[in-house]
Scaffold this motif. Sequence first.
Motif, short mmCIF file in Angstrom:
data_model
loop_
_atom_site.label_atom_id
_atom_site.label_comp_id
_atom_site.label_asym_id
_atom_site.label_seq_id
_atom_site.Cartn_x
_atom_site.Cartn_y
_atom_site.Cartn_z
N THR A 2 39.67 45.04 33.26
CA THR A 2 39.32 44.74 34.64
C THR A 2 40.17 43.58 35.15
N ASP A 3 40.32 43.52 36.45
CA ASP A 3 41.06 42.44 37.10
C ASP A 3 40.11 41.26 37.26
N GLU A 4 40.40 40.18 36.59
CA GLU A 4 39.52 39.02 36.55
C GLU A 4 39.35 38.38 37.93
N ARG A 48 41.10 37.75 42.98
CA ARG A 48 41.55 38.57 41.86
C ARG A 48 42.84 37.95 41.32
N ARG A 49 42.94 37.88 40.01
CA ARG A 49 44.14 37.30 39.40
C ARG A 49 45.39 38.03 39.91
N SER A 50 45.30 39.35 40.04
CA SER A 50 46.46 40.12 40.50
C SER A 50 46.83 39.75 41.94
N ALA A 51 45.84 39.43 42.78
CA ALA A 51 46.13 39.05 44.17
C ALA A 51 46.85 37.71 44.23
N GLU A 53 48.78 36.47 41.87
CA GLU A 53 50.14 36.68 41.36
C GLU A 53 51.01 37.43 42.37
N GLN A 54 50.44 38.41 43.07
CA GLN A 54 51.19 39.13 44.11
C GLN A 54 51.57 38.18 45.24
N ASP A 57 54.34 35.94 44.11
CA ASP A 57 55.59 36.71 44.10
C ASP A 57 56.17 36.83 45.50
#
Length: 65
Positions: A2-4, A48-51, A53-54, A57
């Motif tokens: 899962t996305d933390e 969200r960790r992915s958000a 990082e995006q 970026d």
Amino acid sequence: MTDELLTAIQVRDAYGISPQTLANHRWRGTGPAYVKISPSKYGRVRYRRSAIEQWLDACTRQVTV
């Protein structure tokens, strides 16, 4: 996996971005996507960790000479 979901404090600890900076970006609509997990005006916000990082970026610039 899962996305933390991270609190603003966890984002600060992991990425060095202060909670106030995150709040300022939310207010301006220029920051990372976030999740509001309670409906009130002062509801709890998670990232969200992915958000994160995006967003980082997308903010990354490379200087070319």
